[in-house]
Enzyme design. Structure first.
Site, mmCIF file in Angstrom:
data_model
loop_
_atom_site.group_PDB
_atom_site.id
_atom_site.type_symbol
_atom_site.label_atom_id
_atom_site.label_comp_id
_atom_site.label_asym_id
_atom_site.label_seq_id
_atom_site.Cartn_x
_atom_site.Cartn_y
_atom_site.Cartn_z
ATOM 1 N N GLU A 25 -11.645 -54.662 -3.075
ATOM 2 C CA GLU A 25 -12.094 -55.266 -4.338
ATOM 3 C C GLU A 25 -13.611 -55.247 -4.463
ATOM 4 O O GLU A 25 -14.333 -54.996 -3.485
ATOM 5 C CB GLU A 25 -11.570 -56.699 -4.457
ATOM 6 C CG GLU A 25 -12.126 -57.637 -3.397
ATOM 7 C CD GLU A 25 -12.201 -59.083 -3.889
ATOM 8 O OE1 GLU A 25 -12.868 -59.308 -4.923
ATOM 9 O OE2 GLU A 25 -11.622 -59.957 -3.231
ATOM 10 N N LYS A 86 -16.686 -60.464 -14.063
ATOM 11 C CA LYS A 86 -15.662 -60.723 -13.049
ATOM 12 C C LYS A 86 -14.340 -60.433 -13.752
ATOM 13 O O LYS A 86 -13.985 -61.115 -14.722
ATOM 14 C CB LYS A 86 -15.765 -62.179 -12.607
ATOM 15 C CG LYS A 86 -14.747 -62.605 -11.579
ATOM 16 C CD LYS A 86 -14.914 -64.089 -11.234
ATOM 17 C CE LYS A 86 -13.649 -64.662 -10.643
ATOM 18 N NZ LYS A 86 -13.656 -66.119 -10.587
ATOM 19 N N VAL A 106 -8.998 -60.056 -7.015
ATOM 20 C CA VAL A 106 -7.758 -59.651 -6.349
ATOM 21 C C VAL A 106 -6.745 -59.197 -7.402
ATOM 22 O O VAL A 106 -6.145 -58.112 -7.282
ATOM 23 C CB VAL A 106 -7.200 -60.798 -5.483
ATOM 24 C CG1 VAL A 106 -5.775 -60.504 -5.024
ATOM 25 C CG2 VAL A 106 -8.104 -61.025 -4.277
ATOM 26 N N ASP A 138 -5.977 -75.368 -13.154
ATOM 27 C CA ASP A 138 -6.703 -74.227 -12.605
ATOM 28 C C ASP A 138 -5.916 -73.571 -11.477
ATOM 29 O O ASP A 138 -5.929 -74.029 -10.330
ATOM 30 C CB ASP A 138 -8.092 -74.678 -12.118
ATOM 31 C CG ASP A 138 -8.982 -73.503 -11.745
ATOM 32 O OD1 ASP A 138 -8.514 -72.348 -11.836
ATOM 33 O OD2 ASP A 138 -10.150 -73.737 -11.376
ATOM 34 N N SER A 140 -5.328 -69.654 -9.986
ATOM 35 C CA SER A 140 -5.845 -68.285 -10.106
ATOM 36 C C SER A 140 -4.765 -67.319 -10.588
ATOM 37 O O SER A 140 -3.609 -67.387 -10.156
ATOM 38 C CB SER A 140 -6.364 -67.818 -8.753
ATOM 39 O OG SER A 140 -6.735 -66.456 -8.826
ATOM 40 N N ALA A 141 -5.199 -66.393 -11.440
ATOM 41 C CA ALA A 141 -4.300 -65.321 -11.899
ATOM 42 C C ALA A 141 -3.892 -64.408 -10.741
ATOM 43 O O ALA A 141 -2.947 -63.627 -10.870
ATOM 44 C CB ALA A 141 -4.977 -64.515 -12.999
ATOM 45 N N LYS A 159 -8.919 -70.149 1.347
ATOM 46 C CA LYS A 159 -10.042 -71.021 1.640
ATOM 47 C C LYS A 159 -9.702 -72.427 1.183
ATOM 48 O O LYS A 159 -9.045 -72.609 0.164
ATOM 49 C CB LYS A 159 -11.227 -70.492 0.851
ATOM 50 C CG LYS A 159 -12.562 -70.879 1.363
ATOM 51 C CD LYS A 159 -13.617 -70.114 0.590
ATOM 52 C CE LYS A 159 -13.902 -68.776 1.243
ATOM 53 N NZ LYS A 159 -14.892 -67.998 0.515
HETATM 54 N N1 PSU Z 1 -11.930 -66.366 -2.509
HETATM 55 C C1 PSU Z 1 -12.843 -66.072 -1.584
HETATM 56 N N2 PSU Z 1 -13.774 -65.127 -1.845
HETATM 57 C C2 PSU Z 1 -13.806 -64.454 -3.030
HETATM 58 C C3 PSU Z 1 -12.810 -64.754 -4.004
HETATM 59 C C4 PSU Z 1 -11.903 -65.711 -3.701
HETATM 60 O O1 PSU Z 1 -12.825 -66.662 -0.523
HETATM 61 O O2 PSU Z 1 -14.688 -63.599 -3.241
HETATM 62 C C5 PSU Z 1 -12.802 -63.999 -5.301
HETATM 63 C C6 PSU Z 1 -11.684 -62.926 -5.264
HETATM 64 O O3 PSU Z 1 -12.112 -61.782 -5.984
HETATM 65 C C7 PSU Z 1 -10.557 -63.616 -6.005
HETATM 66 C C8 PSU Z 1 -11.305 -64.398 -7.029
HETATM 67 O O4 PSU Z 1 -9.629 -62.722 -6.584
HETATM 68 O O5 PSU Z 1 -12.459 -64.884 -6.359
HETATM 69 C C9 PSU Z 1 -10.487 -65.523 -7.617
HETATM 70 O O6 PSU Z 1 -11.146 -66.066 -8.714
HETATM 71 P P1 PSU Z 1 -10.379 -67.119 -9.651
HETATM 72 O O7 PSU Z 1 -10.163 -68.328 -8.774
HETATM 73 O O8 PSU Z 1 -11.336 -67.387 -10.773
HETATM 74 O O9 PSU Z 1 -9.100 -66.462 -10.069
HETATM 75 MN MN MN Z 2 -9.565 -70.482 -12.117
#
Ligand code: PSU
Ligand code: MN
Length: 301
Positions: A25, A86, A106, A138, A140-141, A159
């Site tokens: 990625e 992003k 991801v 919230d 993540s997709a 994490k």
């Molecule tokens: N978690 C990490 N490092 C990262 C990400 C997540 O520890 O860099 C990044 C990845 O690209 C993941 C994205 O797909 O953040 C998720 O963002 P969101 O929570 O906005 O979907």
């Molecule tokens: Mn989010």
């Protein structure tokens, strides 16, 4: 697809000849790590993939084109350019139609990998269910993508800026096999253990590859999530990170950060508060994941 996508010649010939390819990625490059460590890491990860028998294909968007296999110059560009989006699933049409630059998350990387025919993808950590998601919604997709898109994702776990337990519950509902490589505990990114036991422990890349092909031969759609614990000598104790993460979450709330900015904000805060030690751990774990991902891809029939 060709209308919007460029596959680099090395990746294209590997795919045509049936040689293993591993996707990577670019959000981690553009939004996850500071310059120049982001570029150094991306290049080192590519090397690690090659040294373990596969061809790396870093995925990103430049000037509205989906790039499968970014060159060193293109990695440098996405690492330094201003206004790099992003890009998750919902962002993809806008970024392409407006000819913008984008770093794929991801979810975004899974989509492009699948379009290109790549079956294994290596990252650091995935997005998941955020703490307090019951209120904020919230989630993540990335999790929805794991439910629907046929790509195996190797990560170092989840994490603890996220609700790890809720994330695992979500993946269970979504029907995503969650495998832990060589451990009984699902990993927590900086630490080898999250406190959540995994039901599916597998100790060799070959057996992981077998599970992946078996899943698809059954016609079961969606991803496979492989959690690869950070090497022992590189890990940061869970409790130590927990304190830092709590403080980062408080600040995020106080500043009323929302939407897609939340994850990058939290990651930056954690980095700043650990004065770089978390960044070093992050680099080590991505390299470790790359070695495993390449071996899985190399055994995938
Ligand atoms: N978690 C990490 N490092 C990262 C990400 C997540 O520890 O860099 C990044 C990845 O690209 C993941 C994205 O797909 O953040 C998720 O963002 P969101 O929570 O906005 O979907
Ligand atoms: Mn989010």
């Amino acid at each position: 697809m060709e209308k919007y996508m460029d596959i680099n010649p090395e990746v294209r010939s590997a795919m045509e000849e049936g040689r293993p390819v591993v996707a990577l990625e670019s959000t981690i490059i553009a939004h996850g790590m500071p310059y120049p460590k982001n570029v150094e890491t991306a290049l080192a990860v590519n090397e690690m993939i090659r040294n373990n028998g596969a061809v790396p294909a870093t995925i990103g968007i430049i000037n509205g084109r989906m790039k499968v296999g970014l060159s060193a110059e293109e990695i440098e560009y996405l690492a330094t350019a201003k206004n790099v989006w992003k890009v998750s699933r919902r962002d993809l049409p806008y970024v392409l139609s407006n000819r913008l630059d984008g770093a794929t998350t991801v979810a975004g990387t899974m989509i492009v990998s699948h379009m290109a025919g790549i079956r294994v993808f290596v990252t650091g950590g995935i997005g998941g269910v955020h703490r307090g998601a019951g209120e904020s919604f919230d989630i993540s997709a990335d999790l929805e993508e794991l439910k629907t898109t046929d790509v195996a994702v190797v990560c170092a776990g989840v994490k603890s800026i996220l609700d790890i337990g809720a994330t695992l519950e979500y993946l269970e509902t979504a029907g995503v096999p969650v495998i832990t490589f060589g451990s009984d505990d699902f990993p927590a990114f900086y630490s080898r253990k999250s406190g959540f036991r995994t039901d599916c422990r597998i100790d060799s890349p070959k057996e992981i590859a077998e599970l992946i092909s078996l899943k698809y031969s059954l016609g079961l759609r969606g991803g496979v999530l492989v959690g690869c614990p950070i090497p022992e000598e590189d890990e940061i104790p869970f409790e130590e990170m927990e304190r830092v993460i709590e403080a980062a979450l408080q600040k995020c709330k106080a500043l009323k950060i929302t939407g897609k900015r939340i994850t990058p904000f939290l990651l930056d805060e954690v980095k700043a508060m650990t004065s770089g030690s978390s960044l070093e751990a992050n680099i080590k774990l991505v390299l470790n994941n790359a070695a495993l991902g390449a071996k899985i891809a190399a055994s995938l029939k």
